[in-house]
Design an enzyme around this catalytic site. Sequence first.
Site, PDB file in Angstrom:
ATOM      1  N   ASP A 161       0.861  -1.166   0.000  1.00 21.31           N
ATOM      2  CA  ASP A 161       0.000   0.000   0.000  1.00 21.31           C
ATOM      3  C   ASP A 161       0.910   1.233   0.000  1.00 21.31           C
ATOM      4  OD1 ASP A 161      -2.164   1.575   0.044  1.00 21.31           O
ATOM      5  OD2 ASP A 161      -2.892   0.998   2.020  1.00 21.31           O
ATOM      6  N   ASP A 180      -8.126  -7.108   0.583  1.00 22.98           N
ATOM      7  CA  ASP A 180      -7.285  -7.224   1.780  1.00 22.98           C
ATOM      8  C   ASP A 180      -8.113  -6.722   2.938  1.00 22.98           C
ATOM      9  OD1 ASP A 180      -6.830  -4.213   1.053  1.00 22.98           O
ATOM     10  OD2 ASP A 180      -6.060  -4.433   3.086  1.00 22.98           O
ATOM     11  N   CYS A 227     -15.370 -26.537   9.881  1.00 22.75           N
ATOM     12  CA  CYS A 227     -14.020 -26.148   9.444  1.00 22.75           C
ATOM     13  C   CYS A 227     -13.048 -27.309   9.614  1.00 22.75           C
ATOM     14  CB  CYS A 227     -13.547 -24.947  10.248  1.00 22.75           C
ATOM     15  SG  CYS A 227     -11.877 -24.397   9.839  1.00 22.75           S
ATOM     16  N   CYS A 248      -9.607 -26.811   9.457  1.00 25.42           N
ATOM     17  CA  CYS A 248      -8.257 -26.275   9.683  1.00 25.42           C
ATOM     18  C   CYS A 248      -7.622 -26.989  10.878  1.00 25.42           C
ATOM     19  CB  CYS A 248      -8.287 -24.758   9.897  1.00 25.42           C
ATOM     20  SG  CYS A 248      -8.647 -24.215  11.576  1.00 25.42           S
ATOM     21  N   CYS A 302      -9.205 -26.216  14.274  1.00 28.08           N
ATOM     22  CA  CYS A 302     -10.512 -26.842  14.509  1.00 28.08           C
ATOM     23  C   CYS A 302     -10.411 -28.362  14.625  1.00 28.08           C
ATOM     24  CB  CYS A 302     -11.497 -26.431  13.422  1.00 28.08           C
ATOM     25  SG  CYS A 302     -11.996 -24.699  13.620  1.00 28.08           S
ATOM     26  N   HIS A 343      -7.128 -19.831  12.544  1.00 31.38           N
ATOM     27  CA  HIS A 343      -8.457 -20.258  12.095  1.00 31.38           C
ATOM     28  C   HIS A 343      -9.108 -19.198  11.203  1.00 31.38           C
ATOM     29  CE1 HIS A 343     -12.602 -21.452  11.869  1.00 31.38           C
ATOM     30  NE2 HIS A 343     -12.898 -20.228  12.265  1.00 31.38           N
TER      31      HIS A 343
END
Lengths: 408, 408
Positions: free
Chosen positions: A96, A302, A340, A342, A345, A371
């Site tokens: 940015d 973003d 989930c 992941c 999880c 997560h």
Amino acid sequence: MSEQSIDFKVHAREGEARAGLITTGRGAIETPVFMPVGTAGTVKGIRWEELESPELDARIILGNTYHLWLRPGIETIRACGGLHKFIGWKRAMLTDSGGFQVWSLGALRKITEEGTEFRSHIDGAKCFLSPEISMEVQTALGAEIVMVFDECAPGEASQEEARRSMELTLRWAKRSREAFDQLQEYGTARRCERVNDVRSAGLEGDPLATASGSATRQALFGIVQGAAHLDLRRESLQRTVEVGFDGYAIGGLSVGEERPMMLDVIEEIAPRMPADKPRYLMGVGTPEDLIEAVARGVDMFDCVLPTRNGRNGQAFTSQGRLNIKNARYVNDQRPLDEACECSVCRRHSRAFIRHLYQSGEMLASILLTHHNLAFFLDTMRRVRQAIRSGQFAKFRRECTEQLSSGLG
Amino acid sequence: MSEQSIDFKVHAREGEARAGLITTGRGAIETPVFMPVGTAGTVKGIRWEELESPELDARIILGNTYHLWLRPGIETIRACGGLHKFIGWKRAMLTDSGGFQVWSLGALRKITEEGTEFRSHIDGAKCFLSPEISMEVQTALGAEIVMVFDECAPGEASQEEARRSMELTLRWAKRSREAFDQLQEYGTARRCERVNDVRSAGLEGDPLATASGSATRQALFGIVQGAAHLDLRRESLQRTVEVGFDGYAIGGLSVGEERPMMLDVIEEIAPRMPADKPRYLMGVGTPEDLIEAVARGVDMFDCVLPTRNGRNGQAFTSQGRLNIKNARYVNDQRPLDEACECSVCRRHSRAFIRHLYQSGEMLASILLTHHNLAFFLDTMRRVRQAIRSGQFAKFRRECTEQLSSGLG
């Protein structure tokens, strides 16, 4: 200029939604894409190894000119071989311009035609940022995608105020473009050296980083402003496109305006943006916002929500948000999100993460950040699959419904 | 009692140093071993996945009765199926009794024959811990190794003060033994259920956790006290062995005494401890201390140094300690330790980690903690190899010399 920066191809469409591929000198990025925010050279609370893992597989992250310029400073980053080498991230980056950050300083900054004078949030030192300085800093940082130095107007800005701001942003866009082009010409030889450096430093273990690596120039994106005034937004878009950029962003949203107004601006502008260039919606938003913006034709996002809210004890789940501080989770052995897969999880309960949070343990932030990023990145993966298989309308309906269903 | 708790075998000796194997219901632990400290159910700043990775491969971690009892409390941990299940750690654990922690509260606690009355450091609530309560809590936590509830005496304690403390610790050791044995009898049926739970919960991905899993009872270790008085230390050892435990610890060191005094106590006591049981030196120490204690016959260690000092910006390296705050590292592109092959040293420079630390970024703590744990665990790996190959004397000399050589 004969060198190529990034390449962009759209592979599938459904309504305004589109799935494509951005090719950079540091790997390919499937769009729509979510970019984790790495403000000061780190995506807060997570290691690169996790972001690169197949589970998250972030292809591009965001760095921040304002923060990195103030600390550690460009001399250190130059001495360490540019931002990628300094922070040890081998995939693509977008920086940015610092425009939004200095604008956010409010009373601490003064905007003139030349640029923005401000006090550092670190030590109060007087600093000055302009299109030319931002381009010089971003060239030194060396991200694949560079943003023009812009000025933001608040969501409730009047027509007059918003026009003044938009006209300034346009003049700054031209100055950014000119300074950037000069720096790119000048830097070609140096960039070639850098690429050889990167090659010889050994990028084993990350196929994305070795997949390419030609001496490409950086890409420069323009930013559309105009607050909530759709006529100004259209004019800003047209005149920004006239300057000519490698991609276009919608700036000045998620700065306090109402959500319907934000969606109106996106709906008005995104489909009108050049179809053959990436469309980037800056600083937005919740999973619901991402899906709605994709439906209106946006390719890149973003947002600090998954990381910042994670550190504050909030988990994003397929059924909406979960506040881990809530006493109802004290003995709750379910994972943050039962849908989930992941690594957090699969292993940890709400009860454990709540205990960590209440105890002030760093691991609470680490697990919630992981997560949340997994959830955002996986949502975008599902968005892409849905568009490619012509199921996006259905996906959008079902996912949005689920997100507002509330946790059991 | 016919059930077996842990098993211990010595496989190699060199002088007093010994290399062996502790077998538990949750995997085998090669000794000498360093146990990372997981006070409140987390080794601060690192995920289990990292501790289990071949790079670190921690086989056993420490949990803390005092902290876990106060928060989240035993009811929550019981409701979540015990400490292992609550925190998601599948390998072996040892729980400290809380004796040292309540002793450390100083003015906030009052010690009587019955136990210790104290104010919680969290909310000031009045609490009471005794041998019986500690055993009950530790049985509920379910670690493979449980420590007796002891009282500590300061390093400079007089003969009289140290004797009083040692006699109290001995009476508490007997009460701990009795309470523990009763709870173990009572809990056998329940433990069998728990083991079946663990089995059916699926331990895929961690061969250590599936390697065993019989319905073993917990092991109980006694603690030798006596401050710096070698006669009291010998008497404490003898009378603690008379009570009879599955392993023996040296407590009350690293509490402010001089290093030579600490080494004297270890040298006097460790070789006299039962040869067929693990010998555990509590709360010690630096890499140099670990090597010296191994040379005197110690098998097990725990210490907060790698994690706590990491969070404070200090790295342990093969050439001594490095303070990342130091301005000399601002542009230093070398890894924390040029001889280290951990994932942090393979990827990140001192300059980057210094920048993260100066910016207050969580990743500084995460990376320093990881490196420090890797360094401690790797040092112990090299200690074991040296003993097994009869090279420990040489290793001790060379390693100690290097550790004091200072960083280039």
